[in-house]
Design a protein around this motif. Structure first.
Motif, PDB file in Angstrom:
ATOM      1  N   TRP A  85      50.797  17.790  39.500  1.00 45.14           N
ATOM      2  CA  TRP A  85      49.870  18.575  38.685  1.00 45.14           C
ATOM      3  C   TRP A  85      48.409  18.185  38.880  1.00 45.14           C
ATOM      4  O   TRP A  85      47.514  18.973  38.577  1.00 45.14           O
ATOM      5  N   ASP A  86      48.145  17.013  39.414  1.00 42.59           N
ATOM      6  CA  ASP A  86      46.762  16.559  39.598  1.00 42.59           C
ATOM      7  C   ASP A  86      46.321  16.649  41.060  1.00 42.59           C
ATOM      8  O   ASP A  86      45.274  16.119  41.422  1.00 42.59           O
ATOM      9  N   ASP A  87      47.117  17.331  41.894  1.00 41.76           N
ATOM     10  CA  ASP A  87      46.812  17.390  43.322  1.00 41.76           C
ATOM     11  C   ASP A  87      46.094  18.676  43.712  1.00 41.76           C
ATOM     12  O   ASP A  87      46.217  19.711  43.056  1.00 41.76           O
ATOM     13  N   ASP A  88      45.353  18.576  44.826  1.00 40.65           N
ATOM     14  CA  ASP A  88      44.711  19.743  45.430  1.00 40.65           C
ATOM     15  C   ASP A  88      45.715  20.483  46.313  1.00 40.65           C
ATOM     16  O   ASP A  88      46.775  19.935  46.660  1.00 40.65           O
ATOM     17  N   PRO A  89      45.409  21.719  46.705  1.00 38.70           N
ATOM     18  CA  PRO A  89      46.365  22.525  47.473  1.00 38.70           C
ATOM     19  C   PRO A  89      46.901  21.863  48.733  1.00 38.70           C
ATOM     20  O   PRO A  89      48.073  22.072  49.092  1.00 38.70           O
ATOM     21  N   ASP A  90      46.090  21.054  49.418  1.00 37.13           N
ATOM     22  CA  ASP A  90      46.568  20.463  50.679  1.00 37.13           C
ATOM     23  C   ASP A  90      47.721  19.489  50.465  1.00 37.13           C
ATOM     24  O   ASP A  90      48.558  19.307  51.350  1.00 37.13           O
ATOM     25  N   ASN A 147      48.223  31.431  52.284  1.00 35.66           N
ATOM     26  CA  ASN A 147      47.072  31.636  51.416  1.00 35.66           C
ATOM     27  C   ASN A 147      47.170  30.773  50.154  1.00 35.66           C
ATOM     28  O   ASN A 147      47.989  31.042  49.264  1.00 35.66           O
ATOM     29  N   PRO A 148      46.329  29.734  50.010  1.00 33.53           N
ATOM     30  CA  PRO A 148      46.423  28.871  48.833  1.00 33.53           C
ATOM     31  C   PRO A 148      46.066  29.577  47.529  1.00 33.53           C
ATOM     32  O   PRO A 148      46.390  29.072  46.449  1.00 33.53           O
ATOM     33  N   GLU A 149      45.425  30.740  47.606  1.00 34.10           N
ATOM     34  CA  GLU A 149      45.095  31.460  46.383  1.00 34.10           C
ATOM     35  C   GLU A 149      46.357  31.891  45.626  1.00 34.10           C
ATOM     36  O   GLU A 149      46.335  32.073  44.409  1.00 34.10           O
ATOM     37  N   LYS A 150      47.471  32.042  46.359  1.00 37.80           N
ATOM     38  CA  LYS A 150      48.714  32.449  45.715  1.00 37.80           C
ATOM     39  C   LYS A 150      49.387  31.296  44.960  1.00 37.80           C
ATOM     40  O   LYS A 150      50.387  31.507  44.273  1.00 37.80           O
ATOM     41  N   LEU A 151      48.841  30.094  45.111  1.00 45.52           N
ATOM     42  CA  LEU A 151      49.425  28.963  44.409  1.00 45.52           C
ATOM     43  C   LEU A 151      49.463  29.174  42.897  1.00 45.52           C
ATOM     44  O   LEU A 151      50.341  28.655  42.210  1.00 45.52           O
ATOM     45  N   PHE A 152      48.528  29.936  42.381  1.00 52.38           N
ATOM     46  CA  PHE A 152      48.494  30.161  40.933  1.00 52.38           C
ATOM     47  C   PHE A 152      49.772  30.844  40.449  1.00 52.38           C
ATOM     48  O   PHE A 152      50.158  30.704  39.290  1.00 52.38           O
ATOM     49  N   TYR A 170      52.807  30.295  41.959  1.00 51.63           N
ATOM     50  CA  TYR A 170      53.979  29.514  42.333  1.00 51.63           C
ATOM     51  C   TYR A 170      53.933  28.042  41.924  1.00 51.63           C
ATOM     52  O   TYR A 170      54.964  27.366  41.978  1.00 51.63           O
ATOM     53  N   ALA A 171      52.768  27.533  41.541  1.00 53.35           N
ATOM     54  CA  ALA A 171      52.651  26.082  41.379  1.00 53.35           C
ATOM     55  C   ALA A 171      51.705  25.693  40.254  1.00 53.35           C
ATOM     56  O   ALA A 171      50.737  26.410  39.946  1.00 53.35           O
ATOM     57  N   TRP A 172      51.983  24.524  39.674  1.00 50.56           N
ATOM     58  CA  TRP A 172      51.042  23.860  38.781  1.00 50.56           C
ATOM     59  C   TRP A 172      50.341  22.785  39.590  1.00 50.56           C
ATOM     60  O   TRP A 172      50.987  21.906  40.155  1.00 50.56           O
ATOM     61  N   PHE A 173      49.021  22.838  39.623  1.00 49.55           N
ATOM     62  CA  PHE A 173      48.243  21.892  40.414  1.00 49.55           C
ATOM     63  C   PHE A 173      46.897  21.692  39.735  1.00 49.55           C
ATOM     64  O   PHE A 173      46.678  22.141  38.596  1.00 49.55           O
ATOM     65  N   TYR A 174      45.978  21.016  40.425  1.00 56.29           N
ATOM     66  CA  TYR A 174      44.728  20.593  39.787  1.00 56.29           C
ATOM     67  C   TYR A 174      43.958  21.748  39.155  1.00 56.29           C
ATOM     68  O   TYR A 174      43.380  21.607  38.074  1.00 56.29           O
ATOM     69  N   ASP A 175      43.978  22.912  39.787  1.00 56.28           N
ATOM     70  CA  ASP A 175      43.148  24.022  39.324  1.00 56.28           C
ATOM     71  C   ASP A 175      43.717  24.779  38.129  1.00 56.28           C
ATOM     72  O   ASP A 175      42.997  25.574  37.512  1.00 56.28           O
ATOM     73  N   ASN A 176      44.988  24.583  37.786  1.00 55.41           N
ATOM     74  CA  ASN A 176      45.539  25.382  36.683  1.00 55.41           C
ATOM     75  C   ASN A 176      46.436  24.612  35.714  1.00 55.41           C
ATOM     76  O   ASN A 176      46.953  25.183  34.756  1.00 55.41           O
ATOM     77  N   ALA A 177      46.645  23.316  35.942  1.00 58.57           N
ATOM     78  CA  ALA A 177      47.617  22.572  35.136  1.00 58.57           C
ATOM     79  C   ALA A 177      47.027  21.967  33.862  1.00 58.57           C
ATOM     80  O   ALA A 177      47.768  21.366  33.068  1.00 58.57           O
ATOM     81  N   ASN A 178      45.714  22.099  33.666  1.00 55.33           N
ATOM     82  CA  ASN A 178      45.075  21.560  32.452  1.00 55.33           C
ATOM     83  C   ASN A 178      45.317  20.064  32.276  1.00 55.33           C
ATOM     84  O   ASN A 178      45.545  19.566  31.166  1.00 55.33           O
ATOM     85  N   GLU A 179      45.315  19.345  33.406  1.00 53.98           N
ATOM     86  CA  GLU A 179      45.394  17.884  33.433  1.00 53.98           C
ATOM     87  C   GLU A 179      46.690  17.333  32.828  1.00 53.98           C
ATOM     88  O   GLU A 179      46.710  16.268  32.221  1.00 53.98           O
ATOM     89  N   LYS A 180      47.791  18.063  33.006  1.00 60.45           N
ATOM     90  CA  LYS A 180      49.098  17.593  32.553  1.00 60.45           C
ATOM     91  C   LYS A 180      50.190  18.390  33.231  1.00 60.45           C
ATOM     92  O   LYS A 180      49.934  19.458  33.777  1.00 60.45           O
ATOM     93  N   TYR A 181      51.406  17.837  33.228  1.00 59.38           N
ATOM     94  CA  TYR A 181      52.502  18.623  33.767  1.00 59.38           C
ATOM     95  C   TYR A 181      52.833  19.771  32.822  1.00 59.38           C
ATOM     96  O   TYR A 181      52.407  19.802  31.660  1.00 59.38           O
ATOM     97  N   GLN A 182      53.617  20.732  33.330  1.00 57.42           N
ATOM     98  CA  GLN A 182      53.984  21.913  32.556  1.00 57.42           C
ATOM     99  C   GLN A 182      55.502  22.066  32.542  1.00 57.42           C
ATOM    100  O   GLN A 182      56.217  21.423  33.318  1.00 57.42           O
ATOM    101  N   LYS A 183      56.009  22.928  31.665  1.00 53.46           N
ATOM    102  CA  LYS A 183      57.447  23.134  31.600  1.00 53.46           C
ATOM    103  C   LYS A 183      57.980  23.624  32.937  1.00 53.46           C
ATOM    104  O   LYS A 183      57.306  24.382  33.640  1.00 53.46           O
ATOM    105  N   VAL A 184      59.169  23.203  33.273  1.00 56.39           N
ATOM    106  CA  VAL A 184      59.758  23.581  34.558  1.00 56.39           C
ATOM    107  C   VAL A 184      60.161  25.053  34.531  1.00 56.39           C
ATOM    108  O   VAL A 184      60.450  25.620  33.472  1.00 56.39           O
ATOM    109  N   GLY A 185      60.171  25.670  35.716  1.00 57.27           N
ATOM    110  CA  GLY A 185      60.728  27.017  35.869  1.00 57.27           C
ATOM    111  C   GLY A 185      59.856  28.158  35.394  1.00 57.27           C
ATOM    112  O   GLY A 185      60.332  29.297  35.342  1.00 57.27           O
ATOM    113  N   LEU A 186      58.589  27.897  35.073  1.00 57.76           N
ATOM    114  CA  LEU A 186      57.717  28.977  34.594  1.00 57.76           C
ATOM    115  C   LEU A 186      57.055  29.748  35.735  1.00 57.76           C
ATOM    116  O   LEU A 186      56.694  30.915  35.566  1.00 57.76           O
ATOM    117  N   LYS A 187      56.884  29.104  36.866  1.00 64.34           N
ATOM    118  CA  LYS A 187      56.267  29.760  38.020  1.00 64.34           C
ATOM    119  C   LYS A 187      57.331  30.434  38.888  1.00 64.34           C
ATOM    120  O   LYS A 187      58.532  30.165  38.766  1.00 64.34           O
TER     121      LYS A 187
END
Length: 467
Positions: free
Chosen positions: A401-406, A323-328, A330-347
Motif C-alpha cells: 500500500w505504500d509503494d509506487d507503481p514500479d 498503463n499504470p493509470e489503470k492501477l486505480f 486493480y490495486a491499492w498503492f501509494y496514490d490511493n491507499a490513504n497510507e494504510k492497507y485496505q480490505k481484500v477483494g475490493l479491487k
C-alpha cells in the motif's frame, strides 16, 4: 568433665539471628538477571514504558520514577511487578519475553533492594541473550508424518477435479476461497524494454509450473488472528507448555505464535483486512496449522508460482496491461491507499480471478531471495525453487500500500531485511513478528501433487533453525 563448646555467635558476642548472610553482589548476582531478562526492552531510544535500565541514574530516575526504593522492596515496582501472576498483563518480564523470573531470581532482587539497592556508579548494563533449557517439542517430523497421512487419506476421499473451491477453517469456521491455477509454461521476468525494471528481474527465462490452487485473496486477520493469539502458555518456539499426547490433537501440536508485544494491525483495521507483519516462519506455521485441520497441504508460493499466477497469461508490466493509470482499478498503492492497507477483494481481479496481486500488502514467497535468481534457474526451469540456506533475505512479491507503481509490477522482486525487526524489544528477536514491516502479508497455495513428508517438513520449517 565434659568440655562445653559454645557456638561461634556467642564467642563473638552476637545473639542468634544477628549473623546475616553475605550481601547480594550487584555485579555477580543482580546484573546477570537484568541483562538477560530486562535490558533488551528497557534500553535504546524507545525503551518500554520510557524506563531505562542501563545505568544507575536511569534505573532510579527514568520512567515515572520510584521504581526502586532502597530498603523498601514491597514499595518498589522493580520487584513487585516481577511477582505478579503469570497471566497478569503487567508482569515483568512478560510471558512473551520468557517471564516470569524464577523464585530465586525474584528473591535476589528483593534482598538486593532491602539491603539498599547498591549499584556501582560506573556500572553500565548491556543486553545479553537468555540461554534457557531446550525442551522437546511435539512439532517435529513425526507430527509432519501424521499430517501427511491425513492429507493422503483426504485426497483419496475427494478424488475431485482441479477446480475452484470454498472452504472453512474447522476450528474457527472462517471461510476462505481457493482459485484453481492450471499448470503451464510462461516467460518469467521483465524484458529490458519494460519501464522502471530492475536488473534482478531477468534475464527473462521460460519456466514451467505444475497445477496448483492459490488463495483468491491475501490471508486476512479473520483467518490468521485465531492462529496468532491463543489463551495458552507457550515457549518461545511456540509449543504448548502443557502439551499432552493423550489430551491434545495434531492441530494442538503445531507451534503457534507467542503473544504479540503490540496491537499488530496498528489501528489500520481487522475484519476483512489482510494480516500483516508476520515473519516467514509464522506464515509457514500458519500453513501447517491450516493443513493439519483441513487435510489439504498448504504452503507459501514459490516465486515462479507467484509470478505465473499474477500474470495470468499476460506478458505486460501488469496483469491488466502496461498503463499504470489503470492501477486505480486493480490495486491499492501509494496514490490511493490513504497510507494504510485496505480490505481484500475490493479491487478488480486479474484474469484468473485473483485479487490484490498488485499492491495492498507485499506477499511472502517460499524462496531464498537472490539477485541472480534467473542465472540460478537456467538449468532447472521446471518448478524452480531456491531452497533457503539463510534467514535473510527471503523473497517477497507484489508490492504494498505504500509503494509506487514500479514496485507492484508483475516481475518486481525484493528480499526481506533484518531491519523489519528493528523495534522488536526481545532478545533474541522474535521468530514470529516483523513489527517494522507493516506492508507485509501473504497468501497460500496448495499444489495439486502432494509432496513427501520430508518436503512438507522443509517448507513448514525452513525459517525455524537459521536464527
Amino acid at each position: 568433665m565434659k568440655l562445653l563448646i559454645l557456638p561461634l555467635v556467642y564467642l563473638l558476642g552476637l545473639a542468634p539471628g544477628f549473623l546475616s548472610a553475605a550481601e547480594v553482589d550487584f555485579i555477580k548476582d543482580v546484573a546477570p538477571i537484568l541483562e538477560t531478562n530486562c535490558v533488551s526492552c528497557h534500553s535504546g531510544d524507545e525503551p518500554a514504558g520510557d524506563y531505562l535500565l542501563t545505568t544507575k541514574e536511569d534505573a532510579f530516575e527514568s520512567g515515572s520514577g520510584g521504581a526502586i526504593l532502597p530498603e523498601s522492596p514491597e514499595d518498589s515496582m522493580f520487584y513487585t511487578m516481577t511477582v505478579l501472576p503469570r497471566t497478569d498483563e503487567q508482569l515483568m518480564p512478560p510471558l512473551r519475553s520468557g517471564g516470569p523470573l524464577s523464585k530465586s531470581e525474584t528473591a535476589t532482587l528483593k534482598t538486593w533492594i532491602a539491603e539498599g539497592a547498591k549499584w556501582p556508579q560506573d556500572m553500565e548494563l548491556k543486553a545479553r541473550a537468555k540461554e534457557g533449557p531446550r525442551f522437546a517439542t511435539p512439532d517435529d517430523f513425526e507430527l509432519v508424518k501424521n499430517i501427511h497421512a491425513k492429507i493422503v487419506a483426504q485426497a483419496q476421499k475427494e478424488q475431485g477435479n482441479h477446480k475452484n473451491y470454498n472452504n472453512a477453517i474447522p476450528v474457527t469456521e472462517v471461510e476462505y476461497e481457493m482459485i484453481a491455477i492450471p499448470g503451464g509454461k510462461f516467460v518469467m521476468g521483465s524484458p529490458q524494454t519494460e519501464e522502471l525494471r530492475r536488473p534482478e528481474e531477468g534475464p527473462q527465462t521460460q519456466v514451467s509450473v505444475d497445477p496448483f490452487w492459490m488463495g483468491k485473496c491475501e490471508v486476512t486477520w479473520d483467518e490468521y488472528e485465531p492462529f496468532m493469539i491463543t489463551q495458552v502458555d507457550r515457549r518461545k518456539d511456540g509449543s504448548r507448555t502443557d502439551f499432552d499426547t493423550q489430551a491434545h490433537t495434531i492441530v494442538d501440536a503445531v507451534s503457534q505464535p507467542t503473544p504479540p508485544y503490540t496491537e499488530m494491525s496498528f489501528g489500520m483495521g481487522q475484519h476483512g483486512y489482510p494480516a500483516i507483519s508476520m515473519t516467514q516462519h509464522a506464515a509457514n506455521k500458519y500453513c501447517q496449522w491450516l493443513s493439519s485441520q483441513t487435510g489439504h497441504f498448504y504452503r507459501l508460493p514459490t516465486e515462479a508460482e507467484w509470478e505465473y499466477a499474477c500474470r495470468a497469461g499476460t506478458t505486460t508490466a501488469y496483469s491488466f496491461g502496461d498503463n499504470p493509470e489503470k492501477l486505480f482499478d486493480y490495486a491499492w498503492f501509494y496514490d490511493n491507499a490513504n497510507e494504510k492497507y485496505q480490505k481484500v477483494g475490493l479491487k478488480k481481479p486479474n484474469p484468473w480471478g485473483l485479487h490484490d496481486m498488485h499492491g495492498n500488502v507485499m506477499e511472502w514467497c517460499a524462496d531464498q531471495y537472490l539477485p541472480d535468481y534467473f542465472k540460478k534457474i537456467q538449468n532447472s526451469s521446471k518448478n524452480p525453487y531456491i531452497k533457503p540456506q539463510s534467514l535473510y533475505p527471503r523473497s517477497v512479491r507484489g508490492g504494498g500500500w505504500d509503494d509506487d507503481p514500479d514496485r507492484i509490477r508483475s516481475a518486481a522482486r525484493r528480499g526481506s531485511d533484518a531491519a523489519w525487526k528493528q523495534q522488536d524489544p526481545q532478545l533474541p528477536k522474535s521468530i514470529w513478528y516483523h513489527t517494522d514491516a507493516q506492508q507485509l502479508g501473504f497468501r497460500i497455495v496448495r499444489p495439486a501433487k502432494i509432496p513427501s513428508p520430508e518436503e512438507m517438513y522443509f517448507y513448514w520449517n525452513s525459517a525455524k533453525d537459521v536464527y
